[in-house]
Design a protein around this motif. Structure first.
Motif, short mmCIF file in Angstrom:
data_model
loop_
_atom_site.label_atom_id
_atom_site.label_comp_id
_atom_site.label_asym_id
_atom_site.label_seq_id
_atom_site.Cartn_x
_atom_site.Cartn_y
_atom_site.Cartn_z
N VAL A 61 9.74 4.80 10.61
CA VAL A 61 8.35 4.90 11.04
C VAL A 61 7.68 3.53 11.06
CG1 VAL A 61 8.11 7.24 10.15
CG2 VAL A 61 7.50 5.33 8.69
N ASN A 62 6.59 3.48 11.80
CA ASN A 62 5.75 2.30 11.84
C ASN A 62 4.71 2.47 10.73
OD1 ASN A 62 3.61 0.53 12.40
ND2 ASN A 62 4.05 0.56 14.60
N PHE A 63 4.90 1.79 9.61
CA PHE A 63 3.99 1.95 8.47
C PHE A 63 2.56 1.57 8.81
CE2 PHE A 63 7.66 1.56 5.25
CZ PHE A 63 7.76 2.93 5.15
N ASN A 64 2.38 0.57 9.68
CA ASN A 64 1.02 0.20 10.07
C ASN A 64 0.32 1.36 10.75
OD1 ASN A 64 1.17 -2.42 9.04
ND2 ASN A 64 2.10 -3.18 10.92
N LYS A 65 1.05 2.09 11.58
CA LYS A 65 0.48 3.25 12.29
C LYS A 65 0.18 4.38 11.30
CE LYS A 65 -0.57 4.46 16.42
NZ LYS A 65 -1.80 3.89 17.01
N ILE A 66 1.08 4.61 10.35
CA ILE A 66 0.86 5.64 9.34
C ILE A 66 -0.40 5.32 8.54
CG2 ILE A 66 1.76 6.67 7.20
CD1 ILE A 66 3.21 7.65 9.68
N LEU A 67 -0.55 4.06 8.15
CA LEU A 67 -1.75 3.66 7.40
C LEU A 67 -3.01 3.83 8.26
CD1 LEU A 67 -0.33 0.50 5.61
CD2 LEU A 67 -1.01 2.66 4.52
N GLU A 68 -2.90 3.51 9.55
CA GLU A 68 -4.04 3.67 10.45
C GLU A 68 -4.43 5.15 10.58
OE1 GLU A 68 -4.59 3.47 15.22
OE2 GLU A 68 -3.55 1.77 14.30
N GLU A 91 0.81 -1.22 0.00
CA GLU A 91 0.00 0.00 0.00
C GLU A 91 0.84 1.26 0.00
OE1 GLU A 91 0.13 -2.40 2.33
OE2 GLU A 91 -1.76 -2.55 3.40
N ILE A 92 2.15 1.11 0.12
CA ILE A 92 3.04 2.26 0.27
C ILE A 92 4.00 2.35 -0.89
CG2 ILE A 92 4.89 3.23 1.67
CD1 ILE A 92 3.43 2.17 4.12
N ASP A 93 4.06 3.53 -1.50
CA ASP A 93 5.08 3.84 -2.49
C ASP A 93 6.12 4.71 -1.80
OD1 ASP A 93 3.59 2.56 -4.49
OD2 ASP A 93 2.56 4.41 -5.04
N CYS A 94 7.37 4.39 -1.94
CA CYS A 94 8.42 5.14 -1.28
C CYS A 94 9.31 5.80 -2.33
CB CYS A 94 9.24 4.20 -0.40
SG CYS A 94 10.52 5.04 0.55
N TYR A 95 9.47 7.11 -2.21
CA TYR A 95 10.34 7.87 -3.10
C TYR A 95 11.31 8.68 -2.25
CZ TYR A 95 7.24 6.89 -7.04
OH TYR A 95 6.52 6.26 -8.01
N PHE A 96 12.44 8.99 -2.82
CA PHE A 96 13.45 9.80 -2.16
C PHE A 96 13.57 11.12 -2.90
CE2 PHE A 96 14.35 5.34 -1.59
CZ PHE A 96 14.39 5.25 -0.21
N LEU A 97 13.59 12.21 -2.15
CA LEU A 97 13.67 13.55 -2.74
C LEU A 97 15.12 14.01 -2.74
CD1 LEU A 97 10.66 15.18 -0.86
CD2 LEU A 97 10.65 13.93 -3.02
N MET A 98 15.63 14.33 -3.90
CA MET A 98 17.01 14.78 -4.04
C MET A 98 17.03 16.04 -4.90
SD MET A 98 18.88 12.32 -2.65
CE MET A 98 18.95 10.57 -2.36
N ALA A 99 18.02 16.88 -4.67
CA ALA A 99 18.19 18.08 -5.47
C ALA A 99 19.43 17.94 -6.35
CB ALA A 99 18.32 19.31 -4.57
N ASP A 100 19.36 18.57 -7.52
CA ASP A 100 20.48 18.54 -8.46
C ASP A 100 20.52 19.87 -9.20
OD1 ASP A 100 22.35 18.12 -10.46
OD2 ASP A 100 21.38 16.33 -11.28
N GLU A 101 21.59 20.61 -9.01
CA GLU A 101 21.74 21.92 -9.65
C GLU A 101 21.79 21.83 -11.17
OE1 GLU A 101 24.57 24.76 -7.55
OE2 GLU A 101 25.16 22.80 -6.74
#
Length: 135
Positions: free
Chosen positions: A86-93, A21-31
């Motif tokens: 994080v506790n993904f179950n808690k985030i989903l709840e 149920e969770i998509d995980c992305y990482f935010l990065m910057a590039d000049e």
């Protein structure tokens, strides 16, 4: 971006892939990026200098815009820093019982010119679609 970040990203990838149920992305910057946003697998690249403060707001705004408008109209987006787990179950709840017009966050304290401010810290912010689109 160094070996510590790479190790944290790999741990996040293993953990986040355990929940469909969770998509995980990482935010990065590039000049050097030639556009405002580039998606490369699970990394969202945002044009700008990678630093601890200046790029943070831009990365959050660009990513919320992407997830709430451009990509499947997500219901909720949770943003945290790499060193927070994080506790993904808690985030989903919490995301499931939210009134969808709120932002849940770990509140940090900041003192500036003898005044204390509360702010949503990098330890975690859960944005609902409705609150992000509210004007």
């Amino acid at each position: 971006y160094n070996e510590l970040y790479e190790n944290l990203i790999n741990i996040w990838r293993k953990y986040s892939n355990s929940k469909k149920e969770i998509d995980c992305y990482f935010l990065m910057a590039d000049e050097e990026l030639q556009c405002d946003l580039k998606i490369e697998n699970d990394i969202l690249w945002v044009k700008g200098e990678e630093d601890h403060w200046g790029a943070l707001l831009k990365k959050i705004i660009v990513s919320l815009d992407y997830f709430f408008y451009d990509k499947n109209n997500y219901e909720n987006v949770f943003i945290t820093n790499l060193s927070t787990f994080v506790n993904f179950n808690k985030i989903l709840e919490v995301s499931g019982i939210s009134n969808n017009e709120c932002c849940h966050a770990v509140i940090g304290k900041y003192n500036f010119r003898d005044k204390e401010y509360d702010f949503p810290s990098g330890a975690g912010m859960l944005f609902s679609n409705k609150i992000a689109k509210k004007s």
